[in-house]
Design an enzyme around this catalytic site. Structure first.
Site, PDB file in Angstrom:
ATOM      1  N   CYS A 129      -6.274   2.343  34.122  1.00 40.02           N
ATOM      2  CA  CYS A 129      -5.032   2.091  33.386  1.00 40.02           C
ATOM      3  C   CYS A 129      -4.795   3.081  32.258  1.00 40.02           C
ATOM      4  O   CYS A 129      -3.670   3.224  31.788  1.00 40.02           O
ATOM      5  CB  CYS A 129      -5.043   0.666  32.839  1.00 40.02           C
ATOM      6  SG  CYS A 129      -5.232  -0.596  34.115  1.00 40.02           S
ATOM      7  N   HIS A 169      -0.139  -0.106  27.037  1.00 39.09           N
ATOM      8  CA  HIS A 169      -0.336  -0.561  28.412  1.00 39.09           C
ATOM      9  C   HIS A 169       0.043  -2.030  28.527  1.00 39.09           C
ATOM     10  O   HIS A 169      -0.333  -2.856  27.683  1.00 39.09           O
ATOM     11  CB  HIS A 169      -1.809  -0.351  28.792  1.00 39.09           C
ATOM     12  CG  HIS A 169      -2.194  -0.941  30.098  1.00 39.09           C
ATOM     13  ND1 HIS A 169      -1.418  -0.815  31.231  1.00 39.09           N
ATOM     14  CD2 HIS A 169      -3.282  -1.678  30.455  1.00 39.09           C
ATOM     15  CE1 HIS A 169      -2.019  -1.444  32.224  1.00 39.09           C
ATOM     16  NE2 HIS A 169      -3.140  -1.977  31.791  1.00 39.09           N
ATOM     17  N   ASN A 179       1.392  -5.673  35.437  1.00 39.05           N
ATOM     18  CA  ASN A 179       0.467  -4.584  35.100  1.00 39.05           C
ATOM     19  C   ASN A 179       0.528  -3.553  36.217  1.00 39.05           C
ATOM     20  O   ASN A 179       0.085  -3.800  37.329  1.00 39.05           O
ATOM     21  CB  ASN A 179      -0.947  -5.151  34.958  1.00 39.05           C
ATOM     22  CG  ASN A 179      -1.993  -4.106  34.631  1.00 39.05           C
ATOM     23  OD1 ASN A 179      -1.760  -2.905  34.767  1.00 39.05           O
ATOM     24  ND2 ASN A 179      -3.163  -4.561  34.210  1.00 39.05           N
TER      25      ASN A 179
END
Length: 317
Positions: free
Chosen positions: A110, A244, A274
């Site tokens: 990520c 994020h 996500n």
């Protein structure tokens, strides 16, 4: 060497899966997902790949920057969900947009887009590199166990991209790796070697939710403080925070500890879930197109994820 952002772009597949849709296949509910994660819906591919997402986002970033593909000197793509080890996502994009430059992928889960951005900044200090296309693209739906309600409700598919050039807008940055697979692991294909003696791993994302939560909050707080200090600024100087999008509670906890108003945080996890390395560039593109950005605004971008890894940078728009 510093940089400035010339343009941004993003792309998500057309199909939307709501929480109520998921409640038909796993033991969950809209209320449970919204309260614990903050996701209301996510986009999921029915045929497109991470490579194709990346190409679409890249084309939009080029339009935003007002430049042609043959002006790009390098393409760097971050991904953990490409269809092929080779050719790379960046290589696919190079051909799809008609560029003739070198292209390669990076992987830091990520945090990948910010690792790719840091790499691009280094290239801009060298002769021959004037404009670089940086991408985060993920088809997370291929990595999820859709029978596991603890993970399948979190993730979505999409891509974000940015064109950067030489300038004075990259004020400070920090990347970190804390190696290990105890908290987050994403196995790859184990192969079929008759000589390899270890058992094949469960081929989907594993995540220790509580440990991930603690790691994420701590890293957001410490990394933002560090890059702000390194830039010679204070937290009150920050105009926008692009973090994020893993869990709305993570963002809220971090904002409270930093004493930064939630209004300064870009939040779109409710719409996209996500999207791993695509998360930060997608949120940046949304901010860039919102009309809220003014030249000179101070933006912190930060990410955290498997590896374990984290990254942050402070830019001036």
């Amino acid at each position: 060497m510093s940089i400035r952002f010339l343009g941004t772009g993003s792309y998500v597949p057309e199909k939307i899966i709501t929480n109520n849709d998921l409640a038909k296949i796993v033991d969950t509910s809209d209320e449970w997902i919204v309260q614990r994660v903050g996701v209301k819906e996510r986009h999921v591919s029915t045929g497109e790949t991470a490579e194709e997402f990346a190409a679409q986002a890249a084309k939009r970033a080029l339009i935003s920057a007002g430049i042609f593909a043959d002006e790009i000197d390098l393409i760097i793509a971050a991904t953990i969900s490409s269809e092929c080890v080779c050719p790379t996502v960046a290589g696919y994009v190079q051909k799809a947009i008609g560029a003739t430059c070198p292209a390669f992928d990076v992987n830091s889960a990520c945090s990948g887009f910010l690792f790719a951005l840091e790499t691009a900044v280094s290239y801009l200090s060298r002769p021959g590199y004037g404009k670089i296309l940086v991408i985060g693209s993920e088809r997370m739906s291929k990595l999820i166990d859709w029978a596991d309600r603890s993970t399948c409700v979190i993730f979505g598919d999409g891509a974000g991209a940015a064109v950067i050039g030489k300038g004075d807008g990259y004020l400070a940055s920090k990347i970190n790796t804390y190696g290990g697979n105890e908290v987050i692991e994403i196995p790859s294909f184990s192969g079929s070697s008759p000589f390899f003696e270890k058992d094949a791993k469960h081929p989907y994302i594993f995540m220790d939710g509580q440990e991930t939560f603690k790691f994420a909050v701590n890293r957001i707080v410490e990394d933002i403080k560090q890059v702000t200090y390194d830039a010679g600024l204070i937290l009150d100087d920050i105009d926008h925070v692009v973090t994020h999008q893993a869990n709305i509670r993570i963002i809220e906890f971090a904002a409270k500890r930093l004493k930064i108003p939630m209004e300064k945080f870009v939040v779109n996890i409710d719409k996209y879930g996500n999207t791993s390395s695509a998360s930060v560039p997608m949120a940046l593109d949304e901010l860039a197109r919102s009309g809220k950005l003014e030249r000179g605004d101070k933006i912190v971008m930060c990410a955290f994820g498997g590896g374990l890894s984290s990254a942050a940078c402070l830019i001036e728009w």
